[in-house]
Design a protein around this motif. Structure first.
Motif, short mmCIF file in Angstrom:
data_model
loop_
_atom_site.label_atom_id
_atom_site.label_comp_id
_atom_site.label_asym_id
_atom_site.label_seq_id
_atom_site.Cartn_x
_atom_site.Cartn_y
_atom_site.Cartn_z
N SER A 123 0.86 -1.19 0.00
CA SER A 123 0.00 0.00 0.00
C SER A 123 0.89 1.24 0.00
N PHE A 124 0.28 2.37 -0.35
CA PHE A 124 1.01 3.64 -0.27
C PHE A 124 0.00 4.78 -0.27
N LYS A 125 0.44 5.93 0.22
CA LYS A 125 -0.24 7.20 0.05
C LYS A 125 0.83 8.23 -0.31
N SER A 126 0.43 9.19 -1.12
CA SER A 126 1.39 10.23 -1.50
C SER A 126 0.67 11.55 -1.74
N LYS A 127 1.21 12.62 -1.16
CA LYS A 127 0.77 13.97 -1.50
C LYS A 127 1.47 14.38 -2.79
N ILE A 128 0.71 15.04 -3.66
CA ILE A 128 1.24 15.51 -4.93
C ILE A 128 1.08 17.02 -5.00
N ILE A 129 2.16 17.71 -5.31
CA ILE A 129 2.10 19.14 -5.63
C ILE A 129 2.56 19.28 -7.08
N GLU A 130 1.73 19.90 -7.90
CA GLU A 130 2.02 19.94 -9.34
C GLU A 130 1.84 21.33 -9.90
N PHE A 131 2.48 21.59 -11.01
CA PHE A 131 2.19 22.76 -11.82
C PHE A 131 2.27 22.34 -13.28
N SER A 132 1.51 23.03 -14.12
CA SER A 132 1.49 22.66 -15.54
C SER A 132 1.12 23.85 -16.40
N LEU A 133 1.54 23.80 -17.64
CA LEU A 133 1.14 24.74 -18.69
C LEU A 133 0.43 23.94 -19.77
N ASN A 161 5.89 11.79 -2.74
CA ASN A 161 6.67 11.15 -1.68
C ASN A 161 5.86 10.00 -1.10
N PRO A 162 5.93 8.82 -1.68
CA PRO A 162 5.10 7.71 -1.22
C PRO A 162 5.44 7.30 0.22
N ARG A 163 4.41 7.07 1.00
CA ARG A 163 4.54 6.64 2.39
C ARG A 163 3.57 5.49 2.64
N ALA A 164 3.85 4.73 3.70
CA ALA A 164 2.98 3.60 4.03
C ALA A 164 2.95 3.41 5.54
N TYR A 165 1.81 2.91 6.01
CA TYR A 165 1.67 2.54 7.42
C TYR A 165 2.23 1.14 7.65
N PHE A 166 2.82 0.96 8.84
CA PHE A 166 3.20 -0.39 9.25
C PHE A 166 3.29 -0.40 10.77
N GLY A 167 2.46 -1.23 11.36
CA GLY A 167 2.45 -1.30 12.81
C GLY A 167 1.91 -0.03 13.43
N HIS A 172 5.74 5.73 7.09
CA HIS A 172 7.18 5.71 6.83
C HIS A 172 7.42 6.10 5.38
N GLY A 173 8.45 6.89 5.14
CA GLY A 173 8.82 7.25 3.79
C GLY A 173 9.42 6.06 3.07
#
Length: 458
Positions: A123-133, A161-167, A172-173
């Motif tokens: 599993s993973f979660k990640s916040k994304i910050i983006e910019f585009s033209l 920056n993918p992170r995951a829970y464990f325990g 954790h990164g």
């Protein structure tokens, strides 16, 4: 990829929509129209409105990820939040450039609905910050329509920056752990947390008024990374992982049973880059106010005023004559009645002068730039009680016939009530309304949202 096929199908449906759009140019825009009355030649006004081209956009919706932790044929599962803000600049009535900033969260779980390999349990979660033209193409002209599909494509960059829970230790990164052996001898280095992305999408615009639009938008980002989810290649050697950090193997494989020992057993698919997509409801607001500028690009040309020429033979040279084709007096600037400076003079004859006022879409409220004209008319009527006034209300063709006729009547009535409030006798005022039956322009409906006020000899 079934998701892409679904998106393409939806877009094709949008292209085939029969738009019942309505025409909506800028409100209160001065224009030149056909004069009314007998034996009158065409006149024009040089002041026109330049509409601002910059729009601020903000949106909220959901974000989804597509990669090694979800099935290829599963769309819109395991959603999270999505926010967006940006600026759009109109180059052409159909073409915009757009700069967007986005803040999203994407996630993927093997164990949840739509997960690719429940037994692997990653599993993973990640916040994304983006910019585009991007360049955006709108099928219909939004100056003249309420509703239109649009599509866009561009290039941008994003951080993740993918992170995951464990325990019980929180998240954790995953990148720093090197779950696929990154940084170990014989393995590649750590992947970058920045990557290129290529937005491609479509949507539907609805124009609320001349300032505000609502948009529904789907935006798919192809990316240049396969590590959005921290999963890409093979299971690394567990002994090497444990020698560096005993916790890493717990994030590399989280399934039941022992750690995979086949050195070529795939953990992910390195040939297929990760992607993410958002579905948003957006609000677009036009920045700035309409500005007047001089232009000669009118459909009806002014008579050429030659120095010394006096077309109407009233003793006032055309260069100084505000009504060069109808005899007038010096005190009235060459017109049969006093001339109101800056007003939209629609028509003039020897016994009448007609001024024109414009209205916003679906409104019967007097605009601020109309009060100077109205005060001028009141001054003329007070100075000569032998004059009367006729008020004619008109509308565009946007709506039902009954609503259009009623709106034109309300526009005439509010002008009449304004004159009455300044003690102009009711027996000197007549009103009429014509709905959409007397248009000035069949293609630009904003020209038809008007009241024409004629000052007449009794």
């Amino acid at each position: 990829m079934k998701l892409i096929s679904t998106v393409f199908l939806i877009f094709c449906l949008l292209l085939n929509m029969q738009s019942n759009a309505q025409q909506l140019p800028p409100p209160g825009t001065p224009s030149v129209a056909r004069p009314t009355g007998k034996n009158l030649k065409k006149t024009t006004q040089k002041n026109e409105i330049r509409s601002p081209r910059l729009f601020f956009n903000a949106g909220i919706g959901i974000a989804n990820y597509l990669g090694d932790l979800v099935k290829d044929n599963t769309a819109f599962v395991q959603s999270s939040f999505s926010f967006n803000a940006g600026l759009h600049y109109s180059i052409h009535s159909h073409i915009n450039t757009r700069f967007d900033l986005g803040f999203h969260q994407v996630q993927g779980y093997d164990s949840k609905s739509g997960g690719a390999h429940p037994g692997r349990n990653l599993s993973f979660k990640s916040k994304i910050i983006e910019f585009s033209l991007a360049a955006e193409f709108t099928l219909m002209n939004m100056n003249t329509h309420r509703l239109s599909p649009f599509l866009f494509a561009g290039i941008g960059a994003f951080s993740f920056n993918p992170r995951a829970y464990f325990g019980a230790g929180g998240t954790h990164g995953l990148r720093e752990l090197g779950t696929e052996g990154q940084g170990l001898p014989g393995y590649p280095g750590l992947y970058s947390k920045m990557a290129v992305q290529f937005p491609l999408g479509f949507g539907l615009k609805y124009k609320v008024n001349d300032k505000v639009m609502l948009l529904g938008e789907f935006n798919f980002r192809f990316t240049g990374t396969d590590y959005l989810d921290d999963v890409s290649t093979f299971y690394p050697n567990k002994a090497l992982l444990d020698a560096r950090n005993p916790s890493t193997a717990a994030f590399t494989y989280r399934g039941n049973g022992g750690y995979p020992i086949n050195p070529i057993l795939k953990r992910g698919d390195p040939d297929q880059k990760d992607a993410y997509y958002t579905s948003q409801l957006k609000l677009s607001y036009k920045l700035g106010a309409d500005k007047k500028e001089k232009t000669d690009k009118t459909k009806i040309k002014l008579p050429v005023k030659k120095n010394g020429a006096d077309t109407d033979q009233d003793g006032i040279a055309d260069a100084q004559d505000k009504c060069p084709e109808v005899p007038g007096s010096i005190e009235n600037n060459g017109c049969p009645f006093p001339y109101i400076e800056g007003a939209n003079l629609a028509a003039v004859s020897s016994d009448s002068m007609t001024y024109r006022l414009f209205f916003d879409l679906d409104r019967a409220q007097i605009l601020s730039d109309a009060f100077k004209t109205l005060q001028g008319i009141i001054g003329i009527l007070n100075a000569d009680d032998s004059l009367k006034v006729n008020i004619m209300g008109h509308s565009d063709n946007l709506g039902t016939d009954a609503a259009i006729l009623q709106l034109s009547a309300e526009r005439a009535t509010i002008i009449r009530d304004y004159l009455l409030s300044y003690n102009i006798p009711a027996d000197r005022i007549t009103t009429s309304h014509y709905g959409k039956t007397m248009p000035l322009d069949d293609t630009q409906q904003w020209r038809n949202r008007r009241v024409e006020i004629s000052i007449l000899k009794k």
